[in-house]
Enzyme design. Structure first.
Site, PDB file in Angstrom:
ATOM      1  N   GLU A 186       4.745  -4.977  -1.724  1.00 41.64           N
ATOM      2  CA  GLU A 186       4.339  -6.385  -1.619  1.00 41.64           C
ATOM      3  C   GLU A 186       3.337  -6.782  -2.691  1.00 41.64           C
ATOM      4  O   GLU A 186       3.290  -7.935  -3.109  1.00 41.64           O
ATOM      5  CB  GLU A 186       3.750  -6.641  -0.232  1.00 41.64           C
ATOM      6  CG  GLU A 186       3.561  -8.101   0.097  1.00 41.64           C
ATOM      7  CD  GLU A 186       3.346  -8.340   1.586  1.00 41.64           C
ATOM      8  OE1 GLU A 186       2.466  -9.156   1.905  1.00 41.64           O
ATOM      9  OE2 GLU A 186       4.036  -7.716   2.425  1.00 41.64           O
ATOM     10  N   TYR A 207      -3.100  -0.663   9.414  1.00 39.57           N
ATOM     11  CA  TYR A 207      -2.605  -2.011   9.112  1.00 39.57           C
ATOM     12  C   TYR A 207      -3.389  -3.053   9.905  1.00 39.57           C
ATOM     13  O   TYR A 207      -3.459  -2.978  11.131  1.00 39.57           O
ATOM     14  CB  TYR A 207      -1.116  -2.091   9.449  1.00 39.57           C
ATOM     15  CG  TYR A 207      -0.454  -3.372   9.022  1.00 39.57           C
ATOM     16  CD1 TYR A 207      -0.284  -3.661   7.673  1.00 39.57           C
ATOM     17  CD2 TYR A 207       0.013  -4.287   9.962  1.00 39.57           C
ATOM     18  CE1 TYR A 207       0.334  -4.833   7.265  1.00 39.57           C
ATOM     19  CE2 TYR A 207       0.632  -5.463   9.562  1.00 39.57           C
ATOM     20  CZ  TYR A 207       0.788  -5.734   8.215  1.00 39.57           C
ATOM     21  OH  TYR A 207       1.401  -6.903   7.821  1.00 39.57           O
ATOM     22  N   ASP A 227       4.782  -5.131   3.477  1.00 37.93           N
ATOM     23  CA  ASP A 227       4.059  -4.952   4.740  1.00 37.93           C
ATOM     24  C   ASP A 227       5.017  -4.921   5.920  1.00 37.93           C
ATOM     25  O   ASP A 227       5.983  -5.705   5.972  1.00 37.93           O
ATOM     26  CB  ASP A 227       3.034  -6.071   4.946  1.00 37.93           C
ATOM     27  CG  ASP A 227       1.763  -5.834   4.133  1.00 37.93           C
ATOM     28  OD1 ASP A 227       1.668  -4.790   3.467  1.00 37.93           O
ATOM     29  OD2 ASP A 227       0.864  -6.699   4.180  1.00 37.93           O
TER      30      ASP A 227
END
Length: 645
Positions: free
Chosen positions: A9, A342, A111
């Site tokens: 990303e 995350y 992600d």
């Protein structure tokens, strides 16, 4: 055998993947947009490279905003490469790589979530490539996690429902924004500009989530503005026990209603009129006081749950006055540095498969001087307090795409991080460590003193053992009860007390507090309290208004377009005059846009697509119908010239 192409990303994440895959991204590689060796190629997006086209891409007449052209509902949606410096070039690089003959497999490494899926799918689709693709799904950027994610990568087709939900969410936002923003701007732009005494006709942006959040802020402000304080009174008595000579005070407690426990008495029931309070004091003067009850208990306080993004943003806002978007930015950076898991998660617990990693994480933190002593205390306790059977912290049924935010086994000295990053990392680590500590224990004492059948209550609270509070300090809450420093635990039942005097307590009701951007984030996450429908309330319990990935961005956008103000020091949120006027317009024309239940119903639909409980076609059919009805509803109010008066 062909090469494998890995698409991340961001460039910073690409570096992590490249290192694990045996690549070193050079300055030249950065310039050309990819790195490769004999076996693999690594390239990267800059977040979104492709977006939905504006209405004029369907028909040039839509360049001009006209009510008669609404609603705009494409039969087939168009997508374009974002027109920003460097974005077009990087898309062309990835498109070329995806279509290269020597590439036979593409890995999606964006992600792991709905938005990350959407970013990759748009590029993949727009590239025209028909190469097979796999999805790397990870919750941390550590070497082990990335290797495992690559080894266990599944076919991209297994994530098609997630992708459909992502596409539907984007189409939903496009339809709301493009149609309702044009409708309100065309119909009420001049009315709003006249009201604001502006020369140009105002643009009125309307969003599915954004307008709802603005409504919350305006409603709170109006509630404060229209609040009328009311005075009420209580009675406080000062005592001196005859046997022990202990001086203490007690607050008058009203008699409980039948079927109502004393702890259930409302705050407002504890107060009476001034005349009633004065009569009570007069009635009790020179009367005997007897201690009716001395209740001593040991109470335990569990460690707090782990952080999800909303709770982390709220806590950082309370402790450090950090704006919520800044906290997300820092958390994302710490994730990319492999220091935390995350961050864009709604979960506050761990999944069972992560439990096996806990000893390694603790060992990693043990090497950090800032946390070494805390970890040592945990090890001295023997068996870890958190395991697969600890439902408070480990529950697969409560984990959504990702588990709670926790540190990884990779650690960093706080001095090596900038001040704000160190604060956020320290919060995450200590919240995690606190879960392994014993409960905090308190001695609580409640004394009831009787004067002629009227009860006066005294409370005391003493910390017995710090437990988890040794490692983590929770943001202070307002005490609901007044605590005495007197040693009232030494008082004895049936002991007589001398009444030293009475005080008339005057209290004034207070309006609700204004939102800070931190408390607004929590309100968005827990928006179910605004919803009467039980089914929708249950759904929004897990979805809220917006998502963990988008909430801070929505608040930031409301500020940027001048609908709200956020105080730079206190982070207190207030609506602007323009924001209030827009909510007034919407309330008089399509008030359901301000209702959290609308967001709940659409979020429920997206969750159903993702879970295979409905189809994208059914969802879009309902959405189109809603947009058509809403446009017609607002059109029918066009003659209301005095709408803002």
């Amino acid at each position: 055998m062909g090469k494998k192409l890995f698409i991340t990303e961001k460039p910073s994440v690409a570096a992590s993947f490249a290192n694990i895959l045996g690549l070193d991204i050079s300055k030249g590689d950065r310039a050309r947009g990819f790195a490769e060796n004999k076996e693999v190629i690594v390239s990267w997006c800059f977040g979104h490279l492709v977006t939905m086209a504006y209405p004029d891409a369907y028909n040039s007449k839509y360049k001009e905003w006209k009510i008669e052209d609404l609603p705009i509902i494409p039969n087939e949606y168009k997508y374009v490469v974002i027109d920003q410096k460097g974005v077009g070039k990087q898309f062309e690089v990835i498109q070329t790589l995806m279509c290269r003959e020597d590439v036979d497999l593409i890995y999606c490494c964006t992600d792991s979530g709905r938005e990350g899926e959407y970013i990759f799918r748009l590029v993949y689709s727009q590239s025209g490539s028909d190469k097979p693709a796999k999805r790397v799904w990870i919750s941390s950027q550590t070497e082990e996690a990335v290797k495992k994610g690559i080894d266990e990568a599944k076919s991209i087709r297994e994530y098609d429902l997630l992708a459909k939900a992502a596409y539907s969410r984007a189409k939903e936002d496009w339809l709301f924004g493009m149609n309702l923003s044009r409708m309100y701007t065309c119909q009420y732009g001049r009315t709003l500009s006249n009201y604001l005494k502006e020369s140009k006709s105002s643009v009125i942006p309307i969003g599915r989530v954004m307008t709802c959040v603005l409504g919350l802020v305006v409603d709170r402000e109006l509630e404060i503005r229209n609040f009328v304080p009311q005075k009420h009174y209580g009675v406080k008595a000062s005592f001196k026990s005859q046997d022990n000579g202990i001086e203490y005070f007690g607050k008058w407690q009203p008699k409980k209603s039948k079927g109502k426990k004393s702890e259930e008495i409302d705050e407002q029931d504890k107060y009476i009129s001034k005349e009633e309070a004065e009569e009570l004091i007069e009635k009790l003067k020179n009367k005997e006081a007897v201690i009716k009850k001395v209740d001593v208990k040991v109470k335990s306080e569990q460690p707090p749950l782990l952080f999800n993004l909303a709770e982390l943003q709220s806590e950082a806002n309370k402790k450090f006055k950090l704006p919520v978007d800044k906290t997300l930015e820092i958390a994302q950076s710490l994730y990319e540095k492999k220091l935390i898991s995350y961050p864009r998660t709604d979960s506050r617990v761990l999944s069972t498969d992560v439990v096996a990693e806990i000893p390694k994480i603790l060992n990693g933190l043990f090497k950090n001087e800032s946390f070494k002593d805390y970890v040592l205390r945990i090890k001295e306790q023997g068996e870890l307090k958190v395991n697969k059977t600890t439902k408070r912290y480990v529950d697969d049924s409560k984990v959504t795409d990702h588990y709670a935010i926790i540190p990884t086994y990779v650690t960093a000295n706080l001095s090596s991080l900038d001040a704000d990053s160190a604060k956020i990392y320290n919060l995450v680590v200590k919240r995690f460590l606190a879960a392994f500590y014993p409960v905090a224990q308190y001695n609580t004492v409640k004394v009831e003193t009787n004067i002629e059948g009227e009860i006066f209550v005294s409370n005391a609270k003493t910390l017995l053992s710090l437990g988890w509070k040794e490692v983590y300090e929770v943001s202070a809450k307002k005490d609901e009860e007044e605590i005495t420093d007197s040693p009232i635990h030494k008082l004895v039942k049936n002991e007589k007390s001398e009444v030293l005097g009475f005080d008339l307590e005057e209290k004034e009701t207070k309006p609700p507090s204004r939102y800070t951007d931190g408390s607004l984030i929590i309100t968005m996450e827990k928006a179910g309290k605004f919803i009467e429908n039980e089914e929708l309330r249950e759904q929004i319990k897990t979805t809220g208004i917006g998502t963990s990935a988008t909430r801070s961005g929505i608040i930031k956008k409301l500020k940027e377009i001048g609908h709200i103000s956020i105080h730079s020091k206190t982070q207190v949120v207030t609506p602007t005059l323009k924001g209030e006027a827009i909510v007034k317009l919407v309330r008089k024309t399509a008030r359901e846009l301000l209702n959290p239940s609308l967001t709940a119903s659409w979020e429920k639909g997206l969750a159903m697509i993702e879970n295979g409980e409905t189809t994208e076609e059914i969802f879009m059919e309902k959405l189109h119908s809603y947009i058509i009805k809403s446009i017609e509803k607002v059109k029918n109010t066009r003659d209301n010239r005095n709408i803002l008066n």
